[in-house]
Design a protein around this motif. Structure first.
Motif, PDB file in Angstrom:
ATOM      1  N   UNK A  19       0.683  -1.163   0.072  1.00 51.92           N
ATOM      2  CA  UNK A  19       0.082  -0.103  -0.171  1.00 51.92           C
ATOM      3  C   UNK A  19       0.886   1.222  -0.056  1.00 51.92           C
ATOM      4  N   UNK A  20       0.691   2.009  -1.036  1.00 53.82           N
ATOM      5  CA  UNK A  20       1.710   3.306  -1.265  1.00 53.82           C
ATOM      6  C   UNK A  20       1.000   4.574  -1.080  1.00 53.82           C
ATOM      7  N   UNK A  21       1.329   5.342  -0.103  1.00 55.86           N
ATOM      8  CA  UNK A  21       0.640   6.425  -0.042  1.00 55.86           C
ATOM      9  C   UNK A  21       1.456   7.569  -0.484  1.00 55.86           C
ATOM     10  N   UNK A  22       1.109   8.756  -0.057  1.00 57.37           N
ATOM     11  CA  UNK A  22       1.738  10.015  -0.732  1.00 57.37           C
ATOM     12  C   UNK A  22       2.392  10.551   0.433  1.00 57.37           C
ATOM     13  N   UNK A  23       3.652  10.684   0.335  1.00 60.80           N
ATOM     14  CA  UNK A  23       4.492  11.118   1.821  1.00 60.80           C
ATOM     15  C   UNK A  23       4.444  12.682   1.756  1.00 60.80           C
ATOM     16  N   UNK A  24       3.994  13.519   0.766  1.00 59.77           N
ATOM     17  CA  UNK A  24       3.856  14.662   0.918  1.00 59.77           C
ATOM     18  C   UNK A  24       2.469  15.090   1.848  1.00 59.77           C
ATOM     19  N   UNK A  25       1.567  13.975   1.929  1.00 60.25           N
ATOM     20  CA  UNK A  25       0.447  14.125   2.567  1.00 60.25           C
ATOM     21  C   UNK A  25       0.649  13.358   3.797  1.00 60.25           C
ATOM     22  N   UNK A  26       1.855  13.015   4.061  1.00 56.35           N
ATOM     23  CA  UNK A  26       2.037  12.141   5.597  1.00 56.35           C
ATOM     24  C   UNK A  26       1.544  10.764   5.363  1.00 56.35           C
ATOM     25  N   UNK A  27       1.291  10.065   4.434  1.00 57.63           N
ATOM     26  CA  UNK A  27       0.587   8.842   4.215  1.00 57.63           C
ATOM     27  C   UNK A  27       1.768   7.818   4.194  1.00 57.63           C
ATOM     28  N   UNK A  28       1.466   6.738   4.896  1.00 55.85           N
ATOM     29  CA  UNK A  28       2.582   5.652   5.023  1.00 55.85           C
ATOM     30  C   UNK A  28       2.906   4.796   3.927  1.00 55.85           C
ATOM     31  N   UNK A  95       8.344  -0.884  -4.478  1.00 53.04           N
ATOM     32  CA  UNK A  95       7.499  -0.191  -3.619  1.00 53.04           C
ATOM     33  C   UNK A  95       7.937   1.148  -3.141  1.00 53.04           C
ATOM     34  N   UNK A  96       9.060   0.994  -2.395  1.00 55.54           N
ATOM     35  CA  UNK A  96       9.824   2.290  -1.620  1.00 55.54           C
ATOM     36  C   UNK A  96      10.157   2.972  -2.643  1.00 55.54           C
ATOM     37  N   UNK A 101       9.125   8.570  -5.041  1.00 54.69           N
ATOM     38  CA  UNK A 101       8.898   9.138  -6.212  1.00 54.69           C
ATOM     39  C   UNK A 101       7.803   9.990  -6.339  1.00 54.69           C
ATOM     40  N   UNK A 102       6.691   9.542  -5.218  1.00 57.30           N
ATOM     41  CA  UNK A 102       5.454  10.255  -5.217  1.00 57.30           C
ATOM     42  C   UNK A 102       5.413  11.571  -4.540  1.00 57.30           C
ATOM     43  N   UNK A 103       6.027  12.776  -5.087  1.00 63.26           N
ATOM     44  CA  UNK A 103       6.265  13.892  -4.545  1.00 63.26           C
ATOM     45  C   UNK A 103       5.313  14.860  -4.853  1.00 63.26           C
ATOM     46  N   UNK A 104       4.475  14.740  -5.749  1.00 65.91           N
ATOM     47  CA  UNK A 104       3.417  15.619  -6.098  1.00 65.91           C
ATOM     48  C   UNK A 104       2.375  15.586  -5.522  1.00 65.91           C
ATOM     49  N   UNK A 105       1.804  16.646  -4.859  1.00 64.05           N
ATOM     50  CA  UNK A 105       0.487  16.420  -4.197  1.00 64.05           C
ATOM     51  C   UNK A 105      -0.626  15.994  -4.609  1.00 64.05           C
ATOM     52  N   UNK A 106      -0.830  15.687  -5.945  1.00 64.30           N
ATOM     53  CA  UNK A 106      -2.014  15.293  -6.508  1.00 64.30           C
ATOM     54  C   UNK A 106      -1.720  13.704  -6.643  1.00 64.30           C
ATOM     55  N   UNK A 188      -2.185  10.034 -14.820  1.00 63.83           N
ATOM     56  CA  UNK A 188      -1.220  10.793 -14.415  1.00 63.83           C
ATOM     57  C   UNK A 188      -0.477  12.024 -15.298  1.00 63.83           C
ATOM     58  N   UNK A 189      -1.519  12.429 -16.445  1.00 63.97           N
ATOM     59  CA  UNK A 189      -1.125  13.229 -17.381  1.00 63.97           C
ATOM     60  C   UNK A 189      -0.615  14.682 -16.602  1.00 63.97           C
ATOM     61  N   UNK A 190      -1.272  15.119 -15.537  1.00 67.93           N
ATOM     62  CA  UNK A 190      -0.886  16.305 -15.005  1.00 67.93           C
ATOM     63  C   UNK A 190       0.482  16.291 -14.214  1.00 67.93           C
ATOM     64  N   UNK A 191       1.134  15.242 -13.918  1.00 71.29           N
ATOM     65  CA  UNK A 191       2.373  15.150 -13.228  1.00 71.29           C
ATOM     66  C   UNK A 191       3.600  14.297 -14.080  1.00 71.29           C
ATOM     67  N   UNK A 192       2.982  13.341 -14.882  1.00 72.72           N
ATOM     68  CA  UNK A 192       3.863  12.456 -15.623  1.00 72.72           C
ATOM     69  C   UNK A 192       5.121  11.909 -14.674  1.00 72.72           C
ATOM     70  N   UNK A 193       4.742  11.597 -13.535  1.00 71.63           N
ATOM     71  CA  UNK A 193       5.677  11.180 -12.555  1.00 71.63           C
ATOM     72  C   UNK A 193       5.976   9.639 -12.663  1.00 71.63           C
ATOM     73  N   UNK A 194       4.785   8.943 -13.247  1.00 69.51           N
ATOM     74  CA  UNK A 194       4.806   7.244 -13.347  1.00 69.51           C
ATOM     75  C   UNK A 194       6.162   6.846 -14.292  1.00 69.51           C
TER      76      UNK A 194
END
Length: 351
Positions: A19-28, A95-96, A101-106, A188-194
């Motif tokens: 389970x991969x959260x968004x670290x920018x939002x403090x998710x684990x 997963x790590x 890499x999930x640094x964008x808030x969206x 992911x068109x808005x971030x292209x992070x994937x």
């Protein structure tokens, strides 16, 4: 030559979950401590789920600005392919890496499945593969079960294989060239992070890629690059002639294409100007010579704008047969009495 990739004999060998959260939002980030267990009855269904999303996608490869030895995903995949007993450890590293890499808030949190497969055929050679899929949305579904002699309806929320949001398939082929990689990102068109940040992948510029890009350009040229006053049936004819060239030839040469397809000096000059401004996703000019993949080109034919809509409610759809005879059987003009334009079409019988 275009690679022939076949999934029909592939089998799922191991599966890891996270389970991969968004670290920018403090998710684990939470990863499985053991491999996911599945029985023989589920194996075929799971194998299909982890491969079906990657059919008929563009091919990518891992790329690093200095050396593939420094590319994290290339390194993780290489270790799994060489030492599959370390799959769990390196699936957790994957997963790590996604989490970091999930640094964008969206970027949405989601469930991650990392699957190890064998038996994918590349030009007839069996290859290992790693399928990585991320689902960011749980969908409701119903289950009717037999409990205590009666039927009960239970609601669940879970992953629907047809609605997976992001995915990557890494095939153990051409390691030195960055492996054979398929990927998609539906949201992911808005971030292209994937593709950029997580995978570090670039399009594999093989003949399939070159065919698709040149065919795309031809369709765009017919729609956007010709004089504004050119009728839609003539634009359709230009696009159709271009696609017919791809269907008839095995090798593409830009100069020969322009002489055979465009013919008229004005259209050739417009095409030259349009082509000079048309770049691929890396900002590079598209290739002028390549082996044509007719299957890829055929898909682009569906992109041709083949409909003429008139403000009187009349809709006309053009076909390749019409394109060959348009000047003979269609006439445009202006009726002084009606004060309106007209289109006249000749025909023998209604179909």
């Amino acid at each position: 030559m275009s690679l022939v990739v076949n999934f029909n004999k592939a089998t799922l060998e191991a599966l890891s979950l996270a389970k991969v959260g968004n670290q920018q939002r403090g998710e684990a980030l939470k990863t499985s401590k053991e491999l996911c267990k599945f029985d023989g009855a589920d194996k075929d269904m799971l194998t299909l789920a982890f491969l079906k999303p990657f059919r008929n996608l563009e091919r990518y490869r891992f790329q690093h600005k200095s050396s593939l030895d420094l590319h994290e995903m290339h390194s993780y995949a290489g270790t799994i392919f060489e030492q599959d007993d370390r799959f769990l450890t390196y699936s957790r590293k994957i997963a790590r890496h996604l989490y970091e890499s999930s640094k964008h808030p969206n970027i949405k949190a989601g469930d991650l499945c990392v699957a190890y497969l064998k038996g994918i055929q590349v030009d007839g050679t069996p290859c290992q593969a790693i399928s990585i899929v991320k689902s960011e949305t749980h969908l409701p579904f119903l289950e009717i079960s037999d409990q205590e002699g009666d039927l009960r309806l239970t609601t669940h929320n879970g992953i629907y294989p047809e609605k997976i949001d992001k995915g990557c398939l890494i095939i153990n082929h051409d390691k030195q060239g960055g492996y054979l990689v398929y990927t998609f990102d539906k949201g992911g068109a808005d971030t292209n992070f994937w593709v950029r940040d997580f995978l570090g992948a670039k399009a594999r510029k093989d003949d399939d890629f070159k065919t698709k890009k040149y065919a795309e350009m031809c369709v765009s040229f017919a729609d956007e690059g010709l004089p504004d006053e050119m009728p839609k049936e003539d634009r359709y004819r230009v696009a159709n002639d271009a696609m017919q060239y791809f269907a008839d030839k095995e090798e593409f040469n830009s100069d020969h294409f322009q002489e055979e397809v465009l013919r008229e000096p004005e259209i050739k000059e417009k095409f030259k100007q349009f082509k000079e401004n048309y770049k691929d996703e890396d900002g590079e000019p598209i290739s002028e010579e390549f082996q044509i993949n007719q299957k890829v080109a055929k898909k682009m034919s569906s992109k041709i704008k083949s409909v003429l809509k008139l403000d009187t409610g009349v809709v006309m759809r053009f076909t390749p047969d019409f394109a060959e005879r348009s000047e003979e059987i269609m006439e445009r003009g202006f009726d002084e009495k009606m004060g309106m334009k007209y289109v006249k079409v000749y025909f023998n019988e209604e179909m």
